[in-house]
Design a protein around this motif. Sequence first.
Motif, mmCIF file in Angstrom:
data_model
loop_
_atom_site.group_PDB
_atom_site.id
_atom_site.type_symbol
_atom_site.label_atom_id
_atom_site.label_comp_id
_atom_site.label_asym_id
_atom_site.label_seq_id
_atom_site.Cartn_x
_atom_site.Cartn_y
_atom_site.Cartn_z
ATOM 1 N N UNK A 109 -45.705 -6.112 15.472
ATOM 2 C CA UNK A 109 -45.066 -5.622 16.695
ATOM 3 C C UNK A 109 -45.270 -4.069 16.294
ATOM 4 N N UNK A 110 -45.758 -3.357 17.316
ATOM 5 C CA UNK A 110 -45.832 -1.992 17.189
ATOM 6 C C UNK A 110 -44.862 -1.021 17.907
ATOM 7 N N UNK A 111 -44.288 -0.087 17.353
ATOM 8 C CA UNK A 111 -43.098 0.348 18.188
ATOM 9 C C UNK A 111 -43.109 2.143 18.190
ATOM 10 N N UNK A 112 -42.581 2.780 18.971
ATOM 11 C CA UNK A 112 -42.350 4.056 18.644
ATOM 12 C C UNK A 112 -41.257 4.500 18.404
ATOM 13 N N UNK A 113 -40.916 6.040 18.068
ATOM 14 C CA UNK A 113 -39.544 6.250 17.259
ATOM 15 C C UNK A 113 -38.381 5.968 18.008
ATOM 16 N N UNK A 114 -38.431 5.663 19.622
ATOM 17 C CA UNK A 114 -37.199 5.288 20.425
ATOM 18 C C UNK A 114 -37.322 3.573 20.141
ATOM 19 N N UNK A 115 -37.928 2.948 19.296
ATOM 20 C CA UNK A 115 -38.009 1.477 19.230
ATOM 21 C C UNK A 115 -38.297 0.833 20.314
ATOM 22 N N UNK A 116 -39.186 1.381 21.180
ATOM 23 C CA UNK A 116 -39.786 0.855 22.529
ATOM 24 C C UNK A 116 -40.815 0.100 22.086
ATOM 25 N N UNK A 117 -41.207 -0.949 22.739
ATOM 26 C CA UNK A 117 -42.530 -1.801 22.403
ATOM 27 C C UNK A 117 -43.819 -1.154 22.918
ATOM 28 N N UNK A 118 -44.909 -0.781 21.978
ATOM 29 C CA UNK A 118 -45.896 -0.240 22.619
ATOM 30 C C UNK A 118 -47.147 -1.440 22.626
ATOM 31 N N UNK A 119 -47.176 -2.282 21.596
ATOM 32 C CA UNK A 119 -48.248 -3.192 21.617
ATOM 33 C C UNK A 119 -47.631 -4.316 20.751
ATOM 34 N N UNK A 120 -48.335 -5.645 21.042
ATOM 35 C CA UNK A 120 -48.039 -6.755 20.203
ATOM 36 C C UNK A 120 -49.394 -7.607 19.826
ATOM 37 N N UNK A 121 -49.448 -7.644 18.665
ATOM 38 C CA UNK A 121 -50.823 -8.232 18.035
ATOM 39 C C UNK A 121 -50.468 -9.734 17.260
ATOM 40 N N UNK A 122 -51.374 -10.433 17.599
ATOM 41 C CA UNK A 122 -51.318 -11.888 16.945
ATOM 42 C C UNK A 122 -52.784 -12.036 16.192
ATOM 43 N N UNK A 123 -52.522 -12.395 14.895
ATOM 44 C CA UNK A 123 -53.894 -12.642 14.335
ATOM 45 C C UNK A 123 -53.917 -13.944 13.164
ATOM 46 N N UNK A 124 -54.926 -14.543 13.183
ATOM 47 C CA UNK A 124 -55.040 -15.650 12.024
ATOM 48 C C UNK A 124 -55.948 -15.257 11.282
ATOM 49 N N UNK A 125 -55.832 -15.865 10.002
ATOM 50 C CA UNK A 125 -56.819 -15.708 8.623
ATOM 51 C C UNK A 125 -57.231 -16.761 8.262
ATOM 52 N N UNK A 126 -58.342 -16.954 7.640
ATOM 53 C CA UNK A 126 -58.823 -17.833 6.809
ATOM 54 C C UNK A 126 -58.482 -17.433 5.258
ATOM 55 N N UNK A 127 -57.926 -18.499 4.478
ATOM 56 C CA UNK A 127 -57.726 -17.922 3.325
ATOM 57 C C UNK A 127 -58.712 -18.528 2.325
ATOM 58 N N UNK A 128 -59.234 -17.553 1.770
ATOM 59 C CA UNK A 128 -60.460 -18.070 0.879
ATOM 60 C C UNK A 128 -59.748 -18.395 -0.617
ATOM 61 N N UNK A 129 -60.551 -19.072 -1.450
ATOM 62 C CA UNK A 129 -60.050 -19.282 -3.024
ATOM 63 C C UNK A 129 -59.968 -18.322 -3.772
ATOM 64 N N UNK A 130 -60.811 -17.115 -3.200
ATOM 65 C CA UNK A 130 -60.853 -15.859 -4.174
ATOM 66 C C UNK A 130 -59.623 -15.336 -4.423
ATOM 67 N N UNK A 131 -59.266 -14.872 -5.382
ATOM 68 C CA UNK A 131 -58.122 -14.108 -5.686
ATOM 69 C C UNK A 131 -58.093 -12.601 -5.694
ATOM 70 N N UNK A 132 -56.979 -12.047 -5.392
ATOM 71 C CA UNK A 132 -56.839 -10.355 -5.214
ATOM 72 C C UNK A 132 -56.222 -9.988 -6.714
#
Length: 135
Positions: A109-132
């Motif tokens: 959720x992206x909001x401004x300083x007045x806590x108004x909703x500016x944008x909504x994002x949904x994302x999905x990731x593929x989780x590799x076996x590689x470690x960070x």
Amino acid sequence: MTDSKYHKTFGKDVFAANNGIKLVEAEPGYAKSSMEIKPSHYNSVGIVHGGALFTLADFTFAVASNSHGRVALAIDAEISFFKATSSGTLTAVAKEISLNGKLGTYLVEITNEANEHIAHFKGTVYRKKDKIEFE
């Protein structure tokens, strides 16, 4: 901003840094970032470019999804814009809504300083076996 293993690792994101995005806080499955709006974020009609909003959301999504220590790469992302803005500081908060061995889904959720909703994002990731290796 607190100093953490997440800040050191994700502070290396040159694209986010060049766009003025700062990681505020992070923990497994969660991240919060901010971006002070500058003229470099404007589109041709003087409001924040959708690409700037997407970049803020995408960076925050990346931190939350990689925070478990496994490389997580986006396989799907979508954004909806609710309110135009041209000044102030924007905040993005990413929350994990689903996680299994190979996939993770996050809402940002992206909001401004007045806590108004500016944008909504949904994302999905593929989780590799590689470690960070967090620093």
